[in-house]
Design a protein around this motif. Structure first.
Motif, PDB file in Angstrom:
ATOM      1  N   TYR A 190       1.018  -1.228   0.229  1.00  0.00           N
ATOM      2  CA  TYR A 190      -0.065  -0.059   0.178  1.00  0.00           C
ATOM      3  C   TYR A 190       0.910   1.371  -0.116  1.00  0.00           C
ATOM      4  N   PHE A 241      -8.485   5.876   1.304  1.00  0.00           N
ATOM      5  CA  PHE A 241      -8.756   4.619   1.856  1.00  0.00           C
ATOM      6  C   PHE A 241      -9.456   4.050   0.605  1.00  0.00           C
ATOM      7  N   PRO A 248      -6.944  -1.920   3.443  1.00  0.00           N
ATOM      8  CA  PRO A 248      -8.330  -1.802   3.550  1.00  0.00           C
ATOM      9  C   PRO A 248      -8.527  -2.343   5.153  1.00  0.00           C
ATOM     10  N   ASN A 249      -7.816  -2.866   6.171  1.00  0.00           N
ATOM     11  CA  ASN A 249      -8.055  -3.111   7.305  1.00  0.00           C
ATOM     12  C   ASN A 249      -7.238  -2.090   8.281  1.00  0.00           C
ATOM     13  N   SER A 252      -7.514  -1.732  12.158  1.00  0.00           N
ATOM     14  CA  SER A 252      -6.917  -2.840  12.983  1.00  0.00           C
ATOM     15  C   SER A 252      -5.728  -3.211  12.864  1.00  0.00           C
TER      16      SER A 252
ATOM     17  N   LYS B 138      -6.886 -13.656  12.280  1.00  0.00           N
ATOM     18  CA  LYS B 138      -6.734 -12.136  11.667  1.00  0.00           C
ATOM     19  C   LYS B 138      -5.526 -12.385  10.673  1.00  0.00           C
ATOM     20  N   ASP B 142      -6.310 -11.414   6.468  1.00  0.00           N
ATOM     21  CA  ASP B 142      -5.697 -10.335   6.254  1.00  0.00           C
ATOM     22  C   ASP B 142      -5.960  -9.924   4.563  1.00  0.00           C
ATOM     23  N   PRO B 143      -6.386  -8.915   4.386  1.00  0.00           N
ATOM     24  CA  PRO B 143      -6.956  -8.464   2.902  1.00  0.00           C
ATOM     25  C   PRO B 143      -5.684  -8.781   1.868  1.00  0.00           C
ATOM     26  N   SER B 144      -4.537  -8.294   2.416  1.00  0.00           N
ATOM     27  CA  SER B 144      -3.532  -8.490   1.353  1.00  0.00           C
ATOM     28  C   SER B 144      -2.584  -9.734   1.243  1.00  0.00           C
ATOM     29  N   TYR B 145      -2.297 -10.407   2.550  1.00  0.00           N
ATOM     30  CA  TYR B 145      -1.476 -11.679   2.467  1.00  0.00           C
ATOM     31  C   TYR B 145      -2.293 -12.892   3.081  1.00  0.00           C
ATOM     32  N   TRP B 162     -11.753  -8.247   3.770  1.00  0.00           N
ATOM     33  CA  TRP B 162     -12.044  -8.490   5.221  1.00  0.00           C
ATOM     34  C   TRP B 162     -11.713  -7.501   6.261  1.00  0.00           C
ATOM     35  N   MET B 163     -12.374  -7.192   7.246  1.00  0.00           N
ATOM     36  CA  MET B 163     -12.159  -6.269   8.299  1.00  0.00           C
ATOM     37  C   MET B 163     -12.055  -4.806   7.751  1.00  0.00           C
ATOM     38  N   SER B 164     -12.463  -4.479   6.481  1.00  0.00           N
ATOM     39  CA  SER B 164     -12.377  -3.354   5.914  1.00  0.00           C
ATOM     40  C   SER B 164     -13.596  -2.405   5.763  1.00  0.00           C
ATOM     41  N   MET B 248      -9.512  -8.535  17.290  1.00  0.00           N
ATOM     42  CA  MET B 248      -9.679  -8.507  15.722  1.00  0.00           C
ATOM     43  C   MET B 248      -9.824  -7.145  15.331  1.00  0.00           C
ATOM     44  N   THR B 249     -11.011  -6.555  15.860  1.00  0.00           N
ATOM     45  CA  THR B 249     -11.465  -5.101  15.274  1.00  0.00           C
ATOM     46  C   THR B 249     -11.051  -4.125  16.189  1.00  0.00           C
TER      47      THR B 249
END
Lengths: 424, 309
Positions: A190, A241, A248-249, A252, B138, B142-145, B162-164, B248-249
């Protein structure tokens, strides 16, 4: 046989009493991992133990209890309200330093009157000393000062065609967009992130807001979080964003960790992270480029072409329930001294004394950027007994704008009303 | 021979002294747990209730403020959305956990090869430390990896952020909660299924019942007590869910994944409003008791029918 029992009993009693004595000679500092690494060199490639000499001189064993970021916020009222605590010293950040610390910490003035810390407070940076001073009594000795600056991954930026580090918000957007890419192994990198976890959001908003000339609360103490500049800042963060330039996360994930793991091209982080970033394999030595906070072109004046950001500090205070207050003060005084200060500096700690701070800027690039920035920065929120409430409200509002797509103006207007209820 | 009744030794009636010692024994056995309950639950609960009527915040002198904490709470739209989310979360998570666990227990109830290995694998999520399990998830999400998105994209499907967003964050939390909770239920239900007499199932088969009919009319009534107890436990666990959310969040984005226990934590320990936190605690207690009472009433009304004679 009876004789043997007597000898054994005496030996056991001696061992027990010496254990008890050893326990009495223990001092416990409550902090976060960065304090452990700066005091004891833990987790650093060439870390030095700055506390060993104190232990040798006094026979006190010093332990650093490491808390998480939210954990330390919670630890202060929990430990501070105890009549007797096993912990002696606690590190207090600008997020916690508000007038109520007087209820949790020991005033240091009587110790200072008997055994002064050389140069304190006149040689120290003023803002952190002031916020640890309640009703003319000193409660904190600031040991770690700094400011947020921008860091770039040198290789990623040059590989993606970003020749110069950005100096305006528009350039930052373009550079971050370019520096968002996918590695051959499919892992996405990113372009940019500012910390998005709840307790860090006010600092992030203050820094991005500064790029547009805004602040959460101005120097006169007025709540200006819904000013056009701050609305622009919140919308700017949402744009980054929404376009997938920020992770995206974001709410967290640990942005610093992402940067050190090579999953982020640019990050807003502490100016004293040179050792931390260069200790990581992913970035390698010299793998980072620190730079000033970009500033909108129209706001530039007096030859300053960068914005301020959020200054931060950690001060050490003695818990009211400490059973070793004299020794705890001796440790505070020792840590504020020039030799351990220098050792902690070599561990990446940025001191709060003005002279060594200026000297540090002569040799370390990030500290140079930091010292420039520090001169025009302040903490994102002024001290207030309800500071955490304000911080929480800001985090919820900003996350709602950036991630959940809430209307920036309306949300900041509501936030402004809430903050006014706390501050005005 | 006719004198049997008259010669039979009478059952000795306990005398006053032995009754006294029996009572004493019973009282001795019952007193420690009662004392512990009073000490660790009763007194803190009363103290919590008292705190709920103050503006207590560490470092500031507390003042009695009457019902203000409760009125503030029930006038807050954020609190209502969290309360409703918590109710929805409990219903969703507990239903999913029970369904998944029941399905797995039914599969295990058949003569599966390597059943012991399957059972050992089944217990794994339950055996892992809760926070470790959440951290693993978690990373998986993870959205990227994360591995989940890697598998999804390898199958040519669009990846999930996820979680976005509030929705994907909540779905991620529910997945982890179901994953953590179902093994224990499955093991209990499996044990209950194994306890059904074979003759009953055989009789149903001879009568021509289909597999579904056997499940519905034979197995389900037999395992209903176990199912109800599990529903009760999992409801209580779901109402007080905290570690998954916090790890997690953090309750975000905004407050979109915050549940009551997390809201309580954030109120009491994040913003130091202990009085308000105590009020949230009492609302949670009331909600738990209400849901538990509903489950108990529903589950046991058939087991203890009213005497119609």
């Amino acid at each position: 046989m009876k004789r043997k029992f007597q000898v054994l009993a005496v030996a056991m009693l001696t061992a027990l009493s010496s254990t008890a004595l050893a326990q009495e000679k223990k001092l416990t500092i409550v902090g976060v991992n960065i304090h452990e690494s700066s005091m004891r060199g833990v987790g650093l490639k060439n870390g030095v133990d700055a506390v060993a000499e104190f232990e040798k001189q006094t026979g006190n064993k010093v332990a650093v209890n490491v808390e998480t970021g939210p954990g330390i916020l919670e630890a202060l009222p929990r430990l501070g309200t105890l009549n007797k605590s096993a912990e002696d010293i606690i590190m207090v950040s600008q997020l916690m330093a508000n007038p109520r610390i007087a209820a949790f910490l020991e005033p240091l003035d009587k110790y200072m009157a008997a055994n002064a810390i050389p140069g304190f407070p006149q040689d120290w940076v003023k803002a952190p000393v002031d916020s640890g001073t309640i009703k003319s009594q000193h409660y904190l000795v600031p040991l770690r000062c700094g400011v947020w600056i921008f860091w770039g991954n040198k290789k990623y930026l040059s590989d993606q065609g970003v020749a110069e580090t950005p100096t305006t918000p528009e350039q930052l957007y373009e550079a971050a967009k370019k520096a968002t890419f996918t590695k051959p192994n499919g892992e996405k990198v990113y372009g940019f992130a500012v910390r998005g976890i709840s307790d860090q959001v006010p600092s992030g908003l203050a820094t991005i807001g500064a790029m547009f000339g805004g602040s959460i609360i101005n120097e006169k103490g007025e709540v200006v979080v819904n000013s056009p500049a701050m609305v622009k800042a919140a919308e700017y963060m949402r744009k980054l964003f929404a376009e997938g330039i920020m992770p995206p996360n974001w709410t967290s994930v640990d942005a610093d960790q992402m940067f050190t793991q090579g999953r982020l091209s640019m990050v807003v982080s502490n100016d004293n992270f040179t050792s931390r970033f260069e200790s990581t394999e992913a970035l390698g030595p010299g793998g980072t480029v620190p730079f000033h906070v970009p500033l909108q072109e129209s706001l530039r004046k007096n030859g300053i072409n960068y914005a301020g950001s959020q200054s931060f500090y950690w001060g050490a205070g003695i818990l009211k329930g400490s059973q070793n207050k004299e020794q705890a003060y001796a440790l505070l005084k020792y840590l504020a001294g020039p030799q351990p200060e220098a050792m902690m500096m070599s561990n990446g700690n940025q001191p709060c004394r003005s002279a060594p701070l200026a000297k540090l800027g002569e040799t370390v690039a990030a500290n140079k950027v930091g010292i420039d920035t520090l001169a025009i920065s302040r903490p994102p929120l002024p001290g207030n007994p309800r500071l955490s409430e304000a911080s929480d409200a800001i985090a919820v509002a900003v996350q709602n704008i950036v991630v959940n797509g809430a209307d920036a103006k309306k949300t900041l207007d509501t936030l402004s009303t809430d903050l006014k209820g706390i501050y005005e | 021979m006719a004198t049997n009744a008259s010669t039979a030794a009478p059952i000795p009636r306990p005398n006053k002294r032995s009754r006294y010692s029996e009572n004493l024994l019973a009282a001795t056995a019952v007193t420690p747990p009662i004392l512990l309950l009073v000490l660790f639950i009763g007194i803190p609960a009363v103290a919590l209730l008292a705190t709920a009527f103050t503006d207590y915040s560490p470092g500031i002198e507390p003042e009695f403020i009457g019902w203000k904490n409760f009125t503030t709470l029930f006038n807050s739209s954020v609190f209502y959305s969290i309360l409703l989310r918590n109710i929805g979360y409990v219903i969703g998570v507990v239903s999913l956990q029970l369904l998944v666990a029941l399905g797995i227990a039914l599969i295990l109830d058949n003569e599966l090869p390597y059943r012991r290995i399957w059972m050992a694998l089944l217990i794994a999520p339950f055996a892992i430390s809760p926070v470790v399990g959440v951290v693993i998830w978690k990373n998986l999400l993870d959205p990227s990896y994360g591995l989940v998105n890697y598998v999804v994209s390898s199958l040519g499907l669009p990846t999930v952020p996820w979680m976005s967003t509030p929705l994907t964050s909540m779905i991620a939390v529910v997945i982890v909660a179901v994953w953590r909770g179902f093994p224990f239920i499955a093991i209990i239900l499996f044990a209950a299924l194994r306890g059904i007499p074979v003759e009953v199932k055989e009789a149903a088969k001879i009568d021509g019942a289909t597999s579904f009919q056997i499940f519905w009319h034979v197995k389900l009534p037999f395992i209903m007590p176990a199912l109800s107890i599990m529903a009760l436990f999992e409801t209580i666990f779901a109402v007080r869910e905290f570690d998954t959310i916090q790890t997690m969040t953090g309750g975000g984005p905004g407050t979109s994944t915050s549940l009551l226990s997390h809201y309580l934590y954030r109120t009491a320990f994040g913003t130091f409003r202990f009085g308000m936190g105590a009020a949230v605690g009492w609302v949670m207690l009331a909600l738990t008791m209400l849901m538990a009472a509903l489950i108990i009433w529903r589950a046991y009304r058939d087991m203890f029918p009213k005497n119609k004679a």
